[in-house]
Every structure is written in structure tokens, then in C-alpha cells.
Scaffold this active site. Structure first.
Site, PDB file in Angstrom:
ATOM      1  N   ARG A 166      46.479  28.297  46.485  1.00  6.64           N
ATOM      2  CA  ARG A 166      47.147  28.512  45.252  1.00  6.64           C
ATOM      3  C   ARG A 166      47.712  27.405  44.455  1.00  6.64           C
ATOM      4  NH1 ARG A 166      46.726  34.099  44.373  1.00  6.64           N
ATOM      5  NH2 ARG A 166      48.019  34.783  46.502  1.00  6.64           N
ATOM      6  N   TYR A 167      48.663  27.049  45.346  1.00  2.00           N
ATOM      7  CA  TYR A 167      49.295  25.844  44.418  1.00  2.00           C
ATOM      8  C   TYR A 167      49.376  24.871  44.439  1.00  2.00           C
ATOM      9  CZ  TYR A 167      52.105  30.011  43.077  1.00  2.00           C
ATOM     10  OH  TYR A 167      52.236  31.561  42.812  1.00  2.00           O
ATOM     11  N   ARG A 202      51.263  23.504  48.384  1.00  2.00           N
ATOM     12  CA  ARG A 202      51.016  24.232  49.213  1.00  2.00           C
ATOM     13  C   ARG A 202      50.917  25.489  49.754  1.00  2.00           C
ATOM     14  NH1 ARG A 202      54.230  25.177  45.117  1.00  2.00           N
ATOM     15  NH2 ARG A 202      54.274  26.894  43.810  1.00  2.00           N
ATOM     16  N   CYS A 239      52.022  43.633  61.845  1.00  2.00           N
ATOM     17  CA  CYS A 239      53.132  44.239  61.744  1.00  2.00           C
ATOM     18  C   CYS A 239      53.851  44.516  62.807  1.00  2.00           C
ATOM     19  CB  CYS A 239      53.674  44.431  60.776  1.00  2.00           C
ATOM     20  SG  CYS A 239      52.386  42.930  59.054  1.00  2.00           S
ATOM     21  N   CYS A 249      55.305  49.009  55.884  1.00  2.00           N
ATOM     22  CA  CYS A 249      55.688  49.427  55.006  1.00  2.00           C
ATOM     23  C   CYS A 249      54.431  50.432  53.770  1.00  2.00           C
ATOM     24  CB  CYS A 249      56.249  48.278  53.820  1.00  2.00           C
ATOM     25  SG  CYS A 249      57.353  46.739  54.754  1.00  2.00           S
ATOM     26  N   CYS A 290      52.460  47.961  51.012  1.00  2.00           N
ATOM     27  CA  CYS A 290      52.539  46.728  51.144  1.00  2.00           C
ATOM     28  C   CYS A 290      50.861  46.325  50.426  1.00  2.00           C
ATOM     29  CB  CYS A 290      52.029  46.544  52.488  1.00  2.00           C
ATOM     30  SG  CYS A 290      51.176  45.229  53.179  1.00  2.00           S
ATOM     31  N   ARG A 301      49.208  43.987  51.120  1.00  2.41           N
ATOM     32  CA  ARG A 301      47.642  43.541  52.395  1.00  2.41           C
ATOM     33  C   ARG A 301      47.416  44.606  52.310  1.00  2.41           C
ATOM     34  NH1 ARG A 301      50.789  37.792  53.033  1.00  2.41           N
ATOM     35  NH2 ARG A 301      49.877  36.049  51.488  1.00  2.41           N
ATOM     36  N   ASP A 320      53.472  45.058  43.116  1.00  7.04           N
ATOM     37  CA  ASP A 320      52.261  44.901  43.365  1.00  7.04           C
ATOM     38  C   ASP A 320      51.443  46.085  42.927  1.00  7.04           C
ATOM     39  OD1 ASP A 320      52.205  41.835  42.913  1.00  7.04           O
ATOM     40  OD2 ASP A 320      52.999  41.850  45.456  1.00  7.04           O
ATOM     41  N   ASP A 325      53.921  38.481  40.526  1.00  3.74           N
ATOM     42  CA  ASP A 325      52.788  38.281  40.706  1.00  3.74           C
ATOM     43  C   ASP A 325      51.639  38.579  39.413  1.00  3.74           C
ATOM     44  OD1 ASP A 325      51.679  35.971  43.449  1.00  3.74           O
ATOM     45  OD2 ASP A 325      52.775  37.799  43.756  1.00  3.74           O
ATOM     46  N   LYS A 345      52.486  33.245  40.632  1.00  4.24           N
ATOM     47  CA  LYS A 345      53.275  33.678  40.862  1.00  4.24           C
ATOM     48  C   LYS A 345      54.719  33.518  39.269  1.00  4.24           C
ATOM     49  CE  LYS A 345      56.008  35.130  44.421  1.00  4.24           C
ATOM     50  NZ  LYS A 345      55.019  33.982  45.250  1.00  4.24           N
TER      51      LYS A 345
END
Length: 353
Positions: A90-91, A94, A103, A107, A110, A112, A273, A310, A317
Site C-alpha cells: 500500500r505504501y 513497506r 490466531c 476478536c 476484527c 479481517r 473499521d 484506515d 491510514k
């Protein structure tokens, strides 16, 4: 103490975390979204408190099956910036490298949630990982690799060591950052051998720990964090602003102070999100800005993260402060992306918070 993770609605009933007559409704949620609560987190929950902030993060809620307008399966636009499987670029300098999609805990907020879990996107195959590493090798502008998922601390020591060494062998990759919940939710996994597997000569290793409430920083969690810090690994934290968990100045004050005392620098405070079925967790942006404003002056700058959003659709972000964000008198928010374009938030309909 519980002996294994709670992964089925029946487990939650047995542990006293949901009522027997709620099992069928929770089973419908579990059929769509993964469920897992580690012993460390289950033992923190007060089953007599209907507003317990730990339970709110991990115990499924029937409201998760209500999807509001504007909520989307990929709210931060990972897929729009995925040149090869497992990589999000995205950037310019990085990339995210998404190795696993499991996981230790799931959560309920989440972003995702449509991709993770035992029935999610799984682990990168050996061939897919090689293609991902080839992409990183071929793009010498990539200075930092951020390991995420899922939770990359779910890798074995051997696989973590192998990945660290392979990234360290790429000359232009100078920084590796691991994003994880494990030191908090399964601290015994962070032993000396695993910590050693994260480091390599001439490669700067950082660990960003996801933590949302001061109660999560148990003695065992602090010991796991200390093992990382004592090995010379700089530690950051990521927190999600969550209604009923930490959406007030006192809760965040306690959390950020406790993190700093554990040698973790609060890094990002994320606005929730627009993941499907998460409206009951989100605040409004105006509310979030007021809470963050209340921390100015009462908390050391060392203990203050950047409050960020985001922008949906993969626009990046941005901080929810200053010239990046404007909230109109009627509460409508507009945010400016890194290219200078303005976006209404939320994209459609009233603020879900």
C-alpha cells in the site's frame, strides 16, 4: 484455570460465559465467524459482569450477524493492493506479509474477520511464500516488512527462524515488524527460543503488540513482554477504540500508562473499521477525538499514541487530527488521504457509532 482454548458455543456455556438459552444464537455467529478464547483470556473474564471489557472483545454476540450499510468484507482495501498472494503493498517503502490466517483468539471486531480462522485463507504454501519473497527481493524500495495475518507469532520457532533469516538476506530490507496478540493472550508461547528466532544480525526487529485494556497486562503477559524487551527488541502497541471496552479517557489512561511501565510505546489508537457486524463496537469519530483530546495534558507524550483511521477502500491510514480530518456541525466527517483526496466517512449512511 481453563486447560484449553474455548472454540465452541458449548465451551462458552460450560465456562459460564454465555447462558444456556443463548447457545443457539451464538452458534449462528460461530458458524460464520471463528471463535477462540485462550485460557489466559477466559480466566480474566468476570462472568457475573454483563459489561466485562474482556468478554466484550472475545465472546460472540448475535449482533455480529447484523450488517449495516457501508460495512464491507475488506474494509481497509488489502485486496486492492495485493500484487501477489500474501503481500499488501500500500505504501512505497513497506509491505505487509500475511503468512498465516489463524490466531490464538478471534476478536469480535476484527477487520479481517472474513479472512481469518480455521476456515479462512489458511497458511501461505511454500510456493506462495517464495513468490511473496521474490516480490520483496525484486522491489528494492521496500525497506520494512510487516508480518501480520492472522497472527505471525503462531509460527513455530523453526519457521520464525527461517523467515527471519530469509528476510535478513534481502539487502534492502532493513526493518521487520511483527504484529501480534500472542504476548497478551498466550504468553507462554513467547519463550526464549522463540524470541531468539525473531532476531538476525543487521536486521532491526520490532514487535507491535495488540492490547485494548489494562487488565490484559497480567503478570504472565508482562513476563512475556519482558523477554522481548530484555532481548533488545523495541516494543510498540496497537489499540482499537472500542465502545464498552476502552472508549473513555480513564480506561485509555490506565492502559497506556500500564503499557509504558511494561516498556511498550503506545503507537496507534485505531478507529474501528467498517467490518461486517461490528457497529456495536464502534464509536463516532467526534467522540473518539474528544476522548483523545481529554488525554492531552494528563498523560506524558511517551504514553500517547496517534489516533488513526484506515480510510475504506484502500486509501491508507491517516491521523484523525488537524488538517487530515474535518467534522461538520451535523457530525459528518471528511478525511484526507495521503494523495490529498478527500473522502466522506463513513462512505454511506449515518455513522455506525
Amino acid at each position: 484455570m481453563s486447560q484449553r482454548s474455548l472454540t465452541r458455543p458449548a465451551d462458552l456455556v460450560t465456562a459460564g460465559l454465555i447462558a444456556v438459552d443463548a447457545e443457539a444464537a451464538v452458534a449462528r455467529v460461530a458458524a460464520r465467524y471463528a471463535v477462540s478464547i485462550t485460557p489466559a483470556m477466559a480466566d480474566l473474564i468476570d462472568p457475573t459482569d454483563p459489561a466485562d471489557p474482556i468478554a466484550r472483545q472475545f465472546v460472540p454476540d448475535p449482533r455480529e450477524l447484523t450488517q449495516l450499510p457501508g460495512e464491507i468484507p475488506d474494509p481497509i482495501g488489502d485486496h486492492a493492493h495485493a500484487p501477489v498472494e500474501g503481500v499488501v503493498h500500500r505504501y512505497p517503502d513497506r509491505v505487509l506479509l500475511k503468512l498465516v490466517h489463524v490466531c490464538p483468539v478471534y476478536c469480535r471486531f476484527c477487520f479481517r474477520r472474513e479472512m481469518v480462522g480455521p476456515a479462512g485463507d489458511g497458511m501461505l504454501s511454500g510456493a506462495a511464500l517464495e513468490r511473496a519473497l521474490d516480490y520483496i527481493r525484486d522491489h528494492d524500495e521496500i525497506w520494512e516488512v510487516i508480518l501480520t495475518g492472522g497472527d505471525p507469532f503462531m509460527l513455530s520457532r523453526r519457521r520464525a527462524r527461517d523467515l527471519t533469516d530469509r528476510l535478513a538476506a534481502i539487502p534492502h530490507v532493513r526493518v521487520v515488524r511483527w504484529h501480534t496478540r500472542v504476548p497478551i493472550v498466550d504468553p507462554g508461547r513467547v519463550d526464549a527460543e522463540f524470541v531468539a528466532a525473531l532476531r538476525a544480525p543487521d536486521l532491526a526487529t520490532y514487535v507491535a503488540i495488540h492490547c485494548n485494556h489494562a487488565r490484559e497486562l497480567t503478570p504472565a503477559a508482562r513476563a512475556a513482554i519482558a523477554r522481548l524487551a530484555d532481548a533488545g527488541i523495541p516494543l510498540l502497541s496497537q489499540t482499537v477504540l472500542l465502545s464498552g471496552v476502552n472508549a473513555d479517557a480513564d480506561s485509555l489512561d490506565a492502559l497506556f500508562r500500564t503499557l509504558v511501565e511494561a516498556r511498550v510505546k503506545p503507537y496507534y489508537l485505531h478507529h474501528g473499521d467498517l467490518a461486517p457486524g461490528t457497529a456495536h463496537h464502534r464509536t463516532g469519530i467526534a467522540e473518539g477525538r474528544a476522548i483523545v483530546g481529554a488525554l492531552r495534558g494528563r498523560l506524558s507524550g511517551l504514553a500517547q499514541p496517534t489516533y488513526v483511521l484506515d480510510i475504506p477502500g484502500g486509501h491508507g491510514k491517516v491521523p484523525l487530527a488537524g488538517d487530515w480530518c474535518h467534522v461538520d456541525a451535523d457530525g459528518q466527517c471528511r478525511v484526507r488521504d495521503i494523495a490529498g483526496a478527500w473522502h466522506a466517512y463513513p462512505p454511506a449512511g449515518p455513522d455506525a457509532g
